[in-house]
Design an enzyme around this catalytic site. Structure first.
Site, mmCIF file in Angstrom:
data_model
loop_
_atom_site.group_PDB
_atom_site.id
_atom_site.type_symbol
_atom_site.label_atom_id
_atom_site.label_comp_id
_atom_site.label_asym_id
_atom_site.label_seq_id
_atom_site.Cartn_x
_atom_site.Cartn_y
_atom_site.Cartn_z
ATOM 1 N N PHE A 23 -5.346 -3.020 -8.606
ATOM 2 C CA PHE A 23 -4.186 -4.391 -8.492
ATOM 3 C C PHE A 23 -4.862 -5.207 -7.430
ATOM 4 O O PHE A 23 -5.257 -4.886 -6.377
ATOM 5 C CB PHE A 23 -3.106 -3.622 -8.162
ATOM 6 C CG PHE A 23 -1.852 -4.420 -8.487
ATOM 7 C CD1 PHE A 23 -1.005 -4.078 -9.361
ATOM 8 C CD2 PHE A 23 -1.397 -5.551 -7.568
ATOM 9 C CE1 PHE A 23 0.069 -5.007 -9.737
ATOM 10 C CE2 PHE A 23 -0.352 -6.237 -7.882
ATOM 11 C CZ PHE A 23 0.496 -6.171 -9.066
ATOM 12 N N PHE A 58 0.076 1.798 -4.540
ATOM 13 C CA PHE A 58 1.010 3.097 -4.659
ATOM 14 C C PHE A 58 0.700 4.266 -4.936
ATOM 15 O O PHE A 58 0.888 5.151 -4.372
ATOM 16 C CB PHE A 58 2.254 2.593 -5.638
ATOM 17 C CG PHE A 58 3.293 3.477 -5.772
ATOM 18 C CD1 PHE A 58 4.611 3.049 -4.600
ATOM 19 C CD2 PHE A 58 3.570 4.630 -6.641
ATOM 20 C CE1 PHE A 58 5.684 4.178 -4.625
ATOM 21 C CE2 PHE A 58 4.832 5.247 -6.406
ATOM 22 C CZ PHE A 58 5.786 5.233 -5.347
ATOM 23 N N GLU A 59 -0.394 4.468 -5.765
ATOM 24 C CA GLU A 59 -1.048 5.385 -6.237
ATOM 25 C C GLU A 59 -1.966 6.081 -5.311
ATOM 26 O O GLU A 59 -2.450 7.214 -5.550
ATOM 27 C CB GLU A 59 -1.637 5.369 -7.754
ATOM 28 C CG GLU A 59 -0.572 5.294 -8.903
ATOM 29 C CD GLU A 59 0.065 3.881 -9.009
ATOM 30 O OE1 GLU A 59 -0.530 2.915 -8.367
ATOM 31 O OE2 GLU A 59 1.117 3.825 -9.579
ATOM 32 N N ALA A 81 -4.686 -4.115 -1.498
ATOM 33 C CA ALA A 81 -4.012 -5.534 -1.153
ATOM 34 C C ALA A 81 -2.580 -5.572 -1.587
ATOM 35 O O ALA A 81 -2.381 -5.445 -2.980
ATOM 36 C CB ALA A 81 -4.865 -6.525 -1.609
ATOM 37 N N VAL A 82 -1.721 -5.366 -1.025
ATOM 38 C CA VAL A 82 -0.267 -5.373 -0.825
ATOM 39 C C VAL A 82 0.256 -6.861 -0.757
ATOM 40 O O VAL A 82 0.305 -7.135 0.558
ATOM 41 C CB VAL A 82 0.681 -4.656 -0.558
ATOM 42 C CG1 VAL A 82 2.002 -4.539 -1.125
ATOM 43 C CG2 VAL A 82 0.100 -3.138 -0.833
ATOM 44 N N ILE A 83 0.578 -7.723 -1.743
ATOM 45 C CA ILE A 83 0.846 -9.079 -1.190
ATOM 46 C C ILE A 83 2.187 -9.313 -1.754
ATOM 47 O O ILE A 83 2.757 -9.119 -2.934
ATOM 48 C CB ILE A 83 -0.284 -10.332 -2.084
ATOM 49 C CG1 ILE A 83 -1.515 -9.701 -1.526
ATOM 50 C CG2 ILE A 83 0.334 -11.559 -1.829
ATOM 51 C CD1 ILE A 83 -2.520 -10.404 -2.480
ATOM 52 N N HIS A 89 9.540 -5.737 -4.565
ATOM 53 C CA HIS A 89 8.837 -4.556 -4.808
ATOM 54 C C HIS A 89 7.563 -4.520 -3.802
ATOM 55 O O HIS A 89 7.343 -3.286 -3.529
ATOM 56 C CB HIS A 89 8.044 -5.221 -6.239
ATOM 57 C CG HIS A 89 7.333 -3.964 -6.810
ATOM 58 N ND1 HIS A 89 7.891 -2.689 -7.363
ATOM 59 C CD2 HIS A 89 5.925 -3.836 -7.135
ATOM 60 C CE1 HIS A 89 6.962 -1.981 -7.829
ATOM 61 N NE2 HIS A 89 5.736 -2.585 -7.724
ATOM 62 N N ARG A 128 -8.514 -11.928 5.202
ATOM 63 C CA ARG A 128 -8.989 -10.686 5.601
ATOM 64 C C ARG A 128 -9.990 -9.951 4.597
ATOM 65 O O ARG A 128 -10.471 -8.606 4.795
ATOM 66 C CB ARG A 128 -7.782 -9.709 5.659
ATOM 67 C CG ARG A 128 -6.991 -10.325 7.036
ATOM 68 C CD ARG A 128 -5.315 -9.968 6.693
ATOM 69 N NE ARG A 128 -4.617 -10.591 8.048
ATOM 70 C CZ ARG A 128 -4.385 -11.763 8.126
ATOM 71 N NH1 ARG A 128 -4.630 -12.652 7.444
ATOM 72 N NH2 ARG A 128 -3.545 -12.029 9.168
HETATM 73 N N1 INI Z 1 0.013 -2.974 -6.083
HETATM 74 C C1 INI Z 1 -0.839 -3.275 -5.198
HETATM 75 O O1 INI Z 1 -1.852 -2.730 -4.867
HETATM 76 N N2 INI Z 1 -0.424 -4.488 -4.525
HETATM 77 C C2 INI Z 1 0.541 -5.279 -4.786
HETATM 78 O O2 INI Z 1 0.847 -6.335 -4.351
HETATM 79 C C3 INI Z 1 1.663 -4.667 -5.890
HETATM 80 N N3 INI Z 1 2.824 -5.431 -6.216
HETATM 81 O O3 INI Z 1 3.265 -6.290 -5.342
HETATM 82 O O4 INI Z 1 3.412 -5.271 -7.173
HETATM 83 C C4 INI Z 1 1.242 -3.505 -6.400
HETATM 84 N N4 INI Z 1 2.080 -2.777 -7.287
HETATM 85 C C5 INI Z 1 1.473 -2.053 -8.278
HETATM 86 C C6 INI Z 1 1.989 -0.545 -7.562
HETATM 87 O O5 INI Z 1 0.783 -0.136 -6.535
HETATM 88 C C7 INI Z 1 1.809 0.741 -8.532
HETATM 89 O O6 INI Z 1 0.505 0.416 -9.435
HETATM 90 C C8 INI Z 1 2.835 0.257 -9.843
HETATM 91 O O7 INI Z 1 4.216 0.153 -9.359
HETATM 92 C C9 INI Z 1 2.714 1.583 -10.711
HETATM 93 O O8 INI Z 1 3.345 2.766 -10.106
#
Ligand code: INI
Length: 159
Positions: A23, A58-59, A81-83, A89, A128
Site C-alpha cells: 500500500f 495493518f498486516e 506509509a500510512v497517509i 481509517h 521522508r
Molecule cells: N495501508 C497503508 O499501508 N497505508 C495507508 O495509508 C492505508 N490507508 O490509509 O488506508 C492503508 N490501508 C490498508 C490497510 O493497511 C490494510 O491493508 C487493509 O485495511 C486490509 O486489512
C-alpha cells in the site's frame, strides 16, 4: 560506571528481515531502497537480508510476529506509509501497526523497528522517503543494527 551502546556495524551471523507494505508502494519502495542501501553500506551481506511484502501496513505486525518467532532473524525492519485520507481509517491503521509492532517486539525479544511513516499528506511522506527529511527506511535499518549490537551486549544475551 558501565555504559552500553550499540555499534552501527554489521553484527556477525545476523540476518535481517525487511517487511514492506505494498500500500502506497510509490513511497514504501523508496523506504525499502533506503533500508537495503543502509544495511549494505554498514557491511551487511546481501545474503543476510530478506524482504517480505505485506498487503498494507495493518498486516505488518502478524508478518513481523511470524518472522520474529522463527528465531531466524536478529531484527525485523518494518516499512510502510500510512497517509491521512478523507476518513478516519488512517488512524486505525496507524494505531494498530504501531501497537502491534511493540507487542511483537516485547513478546519475542526481537527488535521490530517501526519504519512506518504516519503522515498527514503525501508531500510529508515523500519528504521522508528520500527527499527533504532524509530516508526513514535507512534510519530504521540503522536503528536495527544498533539494537542488534546493543542487545548482544546486555545481560541475558544467549548468542
Ligand atoms: N495501508 C497503508 O499501508 N497505508 C495507508 O495509508 C492505508 N490507508 O490509509 O488506508 C492503508 N490501508 C490498508 C490497510 O493497511 C490494510 O491493508 C487493509 O485495511 C486490509 O486489512
Amino acid at each position: 560506571m558501565k555504559e552500553y551502546q550499540g555499534q552501527l556495524t554489521a553484527p556477525a551471523e545476523a540476518k535481517f528481515a525487511l517487511v514492506v507494505s505494498r500500500f502506497n508502494e510509490f513511497i514504501t519502495s523508496r523506504l525499502l531502497s533506503g533500508a537495503v542501501d543502509a544495511l549494505h553500506r554498514h557491511g551487511v551481506d546481501e545474503d543476510d537480508v530478506e524482504v517480505v511484502w505485506s498487503p498494507g501496513s495493518f498486516e505488518i505486525p502478524v508478518i513481523a510476529a511470524r518472522l520474529a518467532e522463527s528465531g531466524q532473524y536478529a531484527a525485523v525492519v518494518c516499512l510502510g506509509a500510512v497517509i491521512r485520507g478523507g476518513t478516519d481509517h488512517y488512524q486505525y491503521v496507524a494505531a494498530e501497526v504501531s501497537k502491534g509492532l511493540s507487542v511483537v517486539a516485547l513478546r519475542s525479544g526481537v527488535p521490530c523497528i517501526m519504519g512506518v511513516l504516519t503522515c498527514d499528506t503525501i508531500e510529508q511522506a515523500v519528504d521522508r522517503a528520500g527527499a527533504k527529511s532524509g530516508n526513514k527506511g535507512a534510519a530504521a535499518a540503522v536503528a536495527a543494527l544498533e539494537m542488534v549490537n546493543l542487545l548482544r551486549q546486555l545481560p541475558g544475551n544467549e548468542s
